[in-house]
Design a protein around this motif. Structure first.
Motif, short mmCIF file in Angstrom:
data_model
loop_
_atom_site.label_atom_id
_atom_site.label_comp_id
_atom_site.label_asym_id
_atom_site.label_seq_id
_atom_site.Cartn_x
_atom_site.Cartn_y
_atom_site.Cartn_z
N ALA A 64 -27.51 -60.87 -32.35
CA ALA A 64 -27.02 -61.61 -31.18
C ALA A 64 -25.62 -62.17 -31.44
CB ALA A 64 -27.98 -62.74 -30.82
N LEU A 65 -25.38 -62.65 -32.66
CA LEU A 65 -24.05 -63.15 -33.01
C LEU A 65 -23.03 -62.02 -32.96
CD1 LEU A 65 -25.07 -65.45 -35.99
CD2 LEU A 65 -23.89 -66.23 -33.93
N ALA A 66 -23.42 -60.84 -33.44
CA ALA A 66 -22.50 -59.70 -33.42
C ALA A 66 -22.14 -59.31 -31.99
CB ALA A 66 -23.12 -58.52 -34.16
N VAL A 67 -23.12 -59.41 -31.06
CA VAL A 67 -22.84 -59.10 -29.64
C VAL A 67 -21.79 -60.08 -29.10
CG1 VAL A 67 -23.84 -59.13 -27.32
CG2 VAL A 67 -25.09 -58.05 -29.20
N ALA A 68 -21.96 -61.36 -29.40
CA ALA A 68 -20.99 -62.37 -28.93
C ALA A 68 -19.61 -62.13 -29.53
CB ALA A 68 -21.50 -63.77 -29.28
N VAL A 69 -19.56 -61.75 -30.82
CA VAL A 69 -18.27 -61.50 -31.47
C VAL A 69 -17.59 -60.28 -30.85
CG1 VAL A 69 -17.18 -60.82 -33.65
CG2 VAL A 69 -18.91 -62.62 -33.64
N ARG A 70 -18.38 -59.24 -30.52
CA ARG A 70 -17.79 -58.06 -29.87
C ARG A 70 -17.23 -58.41 -28.50
NH1 ARG A 70 -22.12 -55.26 -32.34
NH2 ARG A 70 -23.42 -55.40 -30.46
N CYS A 71 -17.94 -59.27 -27.78
CA CYS A 71 -17.46 -59.71 -26.47
C CYS A 71 -16.14 -60.48 -26.62
CB CYS A 71 -18.52 -60.58 -25.80
SG CYS A 71 -18.12 -61.05 -24.11
N TYR A 72 -16.06 -61.32 -27.66
CA TYR A 72 -14.81 -62.04 -27.94
C TYR A 72 -13.68 -61.07 -28.27
CZ TYR A 72 -11.41 -64.05 -31.17
OH TYR A 72 -10.25 -64.37 -31.81
N ASP A 73 -14.00 -60.04 -29.07
CA ASP A 73 -12.97 -59.04 -29.41
C ASP A 73 -12.45 -58.36 -28.15
OD1 ASP A 73 -13.20 -59.62 -32.08
OD2 ASP A 73 -14.64 -58.02 -32.50
N ASP A 74 -13.37 -58.03 -27.21
CA ASP A 74 -12.94 -57.40 -25.95
C ASP A 74 -12.03 -58.34 -25.18
OD1 ASP A 74 -14.49 -55.25 -26.60
OD2 ASP A 74 -16.18 -55.79 -25.31
N THR A 99 -8.88 -72.92 -19.83
CA THR A 99 -9.39 -72.01 -18.80
C THR A 99 -10.73 -71.47 -19.26
OG1 THR A 99 -7.15 -71.37 -18.17
CG2 THR A 99 -8.93 -69.89 -17.50
N ASP A 100 -11.79 -71.70 -18.48
CA ASP A 100 -13.10 -71.15 -18.81
C ASP A 100 -13.21 -69.75 -18.22
OD1 ASP A 100 -13.96 -73.38 -20.19
OD2 ASP A 100 -14.71 -74.38 -18.39
N VAL A 101 -13.58 -68.79 -19.07
CA VAL A 101 -13.66 -67.39 -18.66
C VAL A 101 -15.09 -66.91 -18.88
CG1 VAL A 101 -12.78 -65.06 -19.03
CG2 VAL A 101 -11.27 -67.04 -19.35
N LEU A 102 -15.71 -66.35 -17.83
CA LEU A 102 -17.06 -65.80 -17.94
C LEU A 102 -16.95 -64.29 -18.12
CD1 LEU A 102 -20.18 -66.14 -17.65
CD2 LEU A 102 -19.88 -65.77 -15.20
N LYS A 103 -17.43 -63.80 -19.27
CA LYS A 103 -17.36 -62.36 -19.56
C LYS A 103 -18.69 -61.90 -20.14
CE LYS A 103 -14.57 -58.78 -21.72
NZ LYS A 103 -15.71 -57.93 -21.95
N ASP A 104 -19.33 -60.97 -19.46
CA ASP A 104 -20.59 -60.39 -19.93
C ASP A 104 -21.65 -61.45 -20.22
OD1 ASP A 104 -19.21 -58.01 -19.81
OD2 ASP A 104 -18.74 -57.98 -21.95
N GLY A 105 -21.65 -62.53 -19.45
CA GLY A 105 -22.65 -63.57 -19.64
C GLY A 105 -22.27 -64.62 -20.65
#
Length: 1146
Positions: free
Chosen positions: A658-668, A784-790
């Motif tokens: 789950a942490l890796a998913v969040a880190v990948r979302c941050y990378d995107d 700025t709050d950004v909502l990305k992929d949940g």
């Protein structure tokens, strides 16, 4: 006692094994009084804080004396530093026997000698006729098979000689053992007593008769049997004094034959002295097959014949060399701290002493060396010499009749021959134990070569129990299963050689089997050694199955640990059949991408936590397949603590995925920010600044999709508002991201103007992300709050010169100067130091995959103790990082379990008052810089926080502990860690299972004055509690996947908001403690000063009432009103307020 030949007057020892406790402190009252006296004399002015010594000018500059110059020269040549010399000398003083105690021991030995010589004789009978034995004593030997030829009679010993370390002066406290050899008269023995255990039967009967008579003597407080070096064929008799000297000494009586009684050629490792027909009860095979050799049996007989010759050799070599004796004492301490000298097959003090003799004879040690140099030389030899491959010998003879080293290597795992060339001193040591010794010696040499300030502490004062030294441990019980293993592995010759001891017979083959199976996953496999039992003389000797549990320790290799594939040979190779035979049904043919068809074994593991436990699958499969040991007999301890950091519905993962998913979302997102078009200035850097992005968030966030029924929509702001009639919605924490913009001359130089420009950038950023990528954004002046992929990211625009601008202060005269301000320090921390730390710890996680689990368990435990508010995320992450960057005397952890145990040990034993915790990230600090940091720390100690953590980027200020913890909170954490560690270690080492592993995570509530109980309905993280509820409230999340166009409610946690209000209103009266991960109770402690009457002031009446005292108006806390206010402030959230009135008075 008889006149002692050759060095008998020396007081010291090396004979048999010494069983020692893993503590170094003296147990007696004298030691306690002396240490307390020392503490009183050395008490510094500020309690617990080291102070420099003040000398007068004359004392400071006076010339050194000759004695001082000689000592300095010695220190430079023989030791690293004068500090190390002082530490070694103090340790040796602590473990040596005092002259008074030696005198009392000598007196006791004389009494023992007299009483042994007075024991009456017994007429001759057959060995199988034991009716003459009195009813109150049993033979301390398993007589299987019972039928044996020969006769026995008792006669007083021909000679009573003290052997071993007591005479040599290398005996160390706290457990003082004196070995006494009783030479049995020749009349008792017969020519063929070396066969079929006859000698051992006579030896046991000799001890039984002695025990019966000595037990009736009032001199002895305790008369018990034990085994010599754990060998069950060789019992010994333990005598302890009566009264106040009960714990002074243990005298161990060892019957032995006359020195030249047995013919040495009959006791070579290739000879057989236990006939198969006698032992198995079968008629001899008529096929002419040779009898299997009995090398261990032969060695045990030889050991008894060599006791005096070994003593003479040791006293000749060590007699006048104090440095060699000190070295042996230090080596014994080193072995004891690592539990390497314990039990059957341990590396005893005797073997180490003989090793020192060998190194002296080969001129690798000189008799003028200091104890420290001897320790270092022996460790260097052990680290670089593998005695399982290249044995060594003390024998200088070239007699062709002597066996070759190759013969011993064929019979024994480890080879070290004595001066006769026939006796292997390391016969009982397994290859696994020796490799463990080698591993520890290598670690110790690295530690000594690093010349670390705390090298002495780590090397000789830090215990290394198995549960803390190895990543995983497994317990085999009951031991009777090893009997079936011996039959399955066809170990009849080994059983015959070991006299039926199936534990010793199976140990070597089992460890070899597991080492082969675990292969690249494992760095080292070690086993516990069966403890040496003691039993009453009226009892039968303990059976093999009663010697406890066999525990194996696995030191894992992170790079090979998580592979789910065991790759075998190609199908047409001859090795394929061996591979299939080894892995059994798990082996199957597979075609790989390169077209090769190979044998392979694939293990079932989807998540990182399951991959860490693949060794469990390997061990259980191999032991069931090859040794008939079912899974029910194996208790594997590798991941019981994983449950504490598993998510809401996760039972197979500890959150790394789950942490890796969040880190990948941050990378995107960072790529999107880099590629934004239309910003007046380009983005120069994007850096994460949240625990999720360094893999240390205790419970990783999951993509959030709010259910509209739980909220009232605010359409004009595209936001949601929680509905009061519904349970509190799920907690969503935004992840801070710092977005640096390129430098430009257009940036204003005024702080307020910079803030306004940043606000404009925040608005523009939200607009561009919305237009170019369709992301839901909400902009404010600061972020700025950004909502990305949940996931919600809080993007903050940063200008690199803003902290500098905030530092500029103008004097009344108009002069500009630079000075740190709270605003500039806060901005510097949030925009530069925190992103940098997150980046470095992210890199540490890539290097050490266990770092995430260790840091998260550590934070979970601290917060579960209700102390989370006192420690920042970053400070606890750095303490966890120290376990990987400075693991000495261990290796870096490869499992969260062992890392957490070491975290508790570090917190509870580190001297926070007098030392900074240096965390050398990326190895940027040199040794010289670390020395300088320690010096500047001592100089500025009074101005620094109570807990100081130093990193290469933060060398002076300890940024992450500036706001806490307080001295009281840190002390409470130290106390709790010290209490939790032994409890948890005992649970994990319990072979029946750890029981309730959450015990150490539950907070002690009895220390609080008031408890405020909260309603689970309004605790958004209720399911994260240590004792997770079986059912909880729905938190308004949609289960079906899909994008969400609405920004969820951020940072809404009613208990935390309530805590903020309590601290604002009553922070001057009380301290408030809470577990943010689903805690249902807030603990309240009244401040010690809050109940002292205060002078009446109209402005300070909040929470207080006015009363007359001594004719004056004073104010005291109005407890009833305060407790009522607690409930009023938390209306709807607070269930009850429980006042523990006995803990405070007004």
């Amino acid at each position: 006692m008889d006149p002692a030949p050759a060095g008998k007057q020396l007081r010291g020892a090396t004979g048999g094994p010494e069983v020692m406790e893993p503590t170094l402190e003296g147990k007696g009252k004298e030691g306690k009084k002396a240490s307390s006296r020392k503490r009183t004399l050395a008490e510094p002015p500020v309690k617990g804080l080291l102070q420099p010594v003040k000398l007068s000018r004359a004392e400071l500059y006076k010339e050194p004396t000759n004695e001082e110059l000689n000592r300095l020269r010695e220190t430079e040549i023989l030791f690293h530093s004068s500090l190390l010399r002082l530490q070694v000398e103090e340790l040796l003083k602590e473990v040596r026997l005092s002259e008074k105690k030696k005198d009392r021991i000598d007196a006791f030995l004389r009494e023992v000698n007299q009483r042994v010589m007075r024991v009456p004789s017994v007429p001759e009978t057959e060995l199988t006729d034991q009716s003459w034995l009195p009813a109150g004593v049993r033979v301390p030997l398993h007589q299987l098979p019972y039928a044996v030829k020969g006769c026995f009679r008792f006669l007083p010993p021909a000679q009573v000689v003290v052997v071993g370390s007591y005479l040599l002066g290398t005996c160390i406290r706290p457990d003082v053992n004196v070995d006494v050899a009783l030479t049995m008269p020749r009349e008792i023995l017969q020519d063929k007593d070396g066969l079929n255990q006859r000698y051992f039967r006579k030896r046991a009967l000799y001890l039984a008769h002695l025990a019966h008579h000595l037990a009736q003597d009032p001199l002895f407080g305790s008369v018990r049997f034990s085994y010599t070096n754990g060998c069950h064929l060789k019992p010994s008799l333990l005598l302890r004094p009566r009264g106040k000297d009960e714990h002074l000494v243990t005298v161990r009586l060892h019957p032995c034959p006359p020195p030249d009684f047995f013919r040495p050629c009959r006791l070579l490792p290739t000879k057989n002295n236990v006939r198969s027909a006698w032992y198995r009860g079968q008629s001899p095979a008529g096929d002419g097959s040779p009898e299997p050799p009995t090398p261990h049996y032969n060695t045990w007989v030889l050991q008894d014949t060599a006791l005096e010759s070994h003593l003479q050799l040791l006293s000749t070599m060590l007699g006048s060399a104090q440095g060699l004796k000190d070295g042996v004492a230090l080596l014994k301490v080193w072995l004891r701290q690592r539990e390497l000298d314990k039990g059957q097959g341990g590396l005893t003090g005797f073997v180490v002493s003989m090793l020192v003799v060998f190194l002296v004879s080969t001129r690798k040690i000189h008799t003028t060396m200091s104890g420290y140099q001897v320790l270092r030389s022996v460790l260097q030899f052990l680290a670089t010499t593998d005695l399982t491959v290249n044995g060594i010998s003390l024998c200088l003879s070239s007699d062709p009749s002597l066996p070759a080293l190759a013969d011993f290597h064929q019979a024994f795992s480890v080879v070290f021959l004595d001066s006769s060339g026939r006796l292997n001193l390391c016969a009982d040591i397994t290859a696994s134990t020796y490799h463990q010794v080698q591993h520890e010696a290598r670690l110790s040499m690295m530690l000594l070569d690093s010349k670390a300030d705390d090298g002495f502490q780590l090397l000789l004062m830090t215990p290394k129990p198995m549960i803390r030294a190895f990543d995983h441990v497994l317990h085999l019980r009951p031991l009777s299963r090893l009997q079936a293993a011996c039959h399955r592995l066809k170990l009849w010759p080994e059983l015959q050689d070991n006299g039926g001891d199936y534990v010793s017979a199976a140990l070597g083959p089992l460890t070899t089997l597991l080492e082969q199976g675990l292969g690249t996953r494992m760095h080292l496999l070690a086993h516990s050694r069966p403890p040496v039992p003691e039993w009453d003389i009226s009892q039968d000797p303990p059976k093999h199955k009663d010697s406890g549990t066999l525990t194996l320790g696995l030191l894992l290799r992170p790079e090979g640990l998580t592979s789910i594939l065991e790759l075998g040979p190609e199908a047409d190779q001859p090795e394929a059949a061996e591979f299939r035979q080894f892995w059994g049904s798990r082996s199957e043919l597979r075609r790989f991408q390169d077209g090769a068809i190979r044998e392979a074994v694939v293990w079932e593991a989807a998540s990182m936590s399951q991959k860490r436990l693949i060794p469990h699958q390997v061990v259980t499969h191999l032991l069931a397949l090859h040794a008939d040991i079912p899974e029910t007999c194996i208790h594997y301890v590798g991941g019981p603590l994983d449950a504490l950091i598993q998510g809401l519905k996760e039972t197979s993962s500890t959150g790394e995925e789950a942490l890796a998913v969040a880190v990948r979302c941050y990378d995107d997102l960072s790529r999107l920010l880099w590629g934004l078009e239309g910003l007046p200035l380009t983005v120069s850097a994007v850096q994460g600044a949240h625990p999720v992005l360094r893999y240390t968030e205790v419970f990783p966030p999951t993509p959030v999709r709010p259910a509209s029924s739980f909220y009232e929509p605010l359409r004009e702001r595209s936001s949601l508002l929680p509905r009061p009639d519904k349970p509190c919605p799920a907690y969503v924490e935004p992840m801070p991201v710092v977005c640096h913009l390129e430098g430009s001359g257009q940036w204003p130089q005024d702080a307020e103007a910079v803030r306004r420009v940043r606000a404009a950038f925040q608005l523009r950023l939200a607009e561009l992300l919305r237009q170019q990528h369709g992301l839901q954004c909400r902009a404010t002046a600061t972020h700025t709050d950004v909502l990305k992929d949940g996931f919600v990211f809080r993007v903050r625009v940063a200008y690199h010169r803003e902290p500098q601008i905030l530092r500029e202060v103008q004097s009344p005269e108009g002069l500009n100067s630079l000075r740190d301000t709270p605003a500039s320090l806060c901005l510097e921390r949030d925009t530069r130091q925190l992103p940098l730390l997150t980046s470095v710890l992210h890199g540490l996680q890539q290097q050490h995959p266990a770092f995430s689990g260790v840091a998260r368990l550590a934070k979970r435990w601290v917060r579960a103790q209700l102390l989370g508010e006192g420690f920042t995320d970053e400070s606890l992450d750095l303490v966890a990082a120290a376990l990987f960057l400075h693991p000495e005397p261990f290796t870096p952890p490869s499992s969260p379990q062992v890392g957490f145990l070491r975290f508790l040990f570090l917190v509870s034993t580190f001297d926070w008052k007098n030392n900074p915790l240096i965390v050398n990230l990326n190895n940027e600090l040199t040794v010289e810089e670390q020395v300088e940091i320690r010096s500047s720390f001592l100089a500025a100690r009074a101005q620094l926080p109570i807990m100081v953590i130093v990193t290469p980027q933060d060398r002076k200020n300890s940024v992450w502990t500036q706001d806490g913890p307080s001295a009281q909170i840190l002390q409470q954490l130290v106390v709790l860690a010290a209490e939790a560690l032994p409890v948890l270690e005992k649970q994990l080492m319990d072979p029946r299972g750890p029981g309730d592993i959450r015990t150490v995570f539950r907070p002690p509530l009895d220390i609080y004055d008031v408890l405020i109980f909260l309603s689970p309905r309004h605790i958004p993280r209720h399911r994260q509690a240590v004792d997770s509820p079986a059912a909880s409230f729905c938190r308004g999340l949609r289960s079906e996947p899909g994008p969400s166009s609405l920004m969820p409610v951020l940072g809404y946690d009613p208990p935390q908001l309530y805590l903020t209000q309590l601290r604002e209103a009553f922070g001057d009266l009380a301290l408030f403690f809470y577990d943010q991960h689903g805690g249902e109770v807030i603990g309240v402690l009244w401040k010690p000063t809050s109940f002292q009457p205060q002078p009446f002031k109209a402005s300070g009446t909040k929470g207080r009432m006015v009363m007359f005292q001594g004719g004056e108006l004073v104010m005291v806390p109005n407890v009833e009103a305060i407790l009522e206010d607690f409930a009023v402030l938390g209306e709807g959230l607070v269930q009850t307020v429980e006042a523990r009135s006995e803990r405070w008075t007004v």
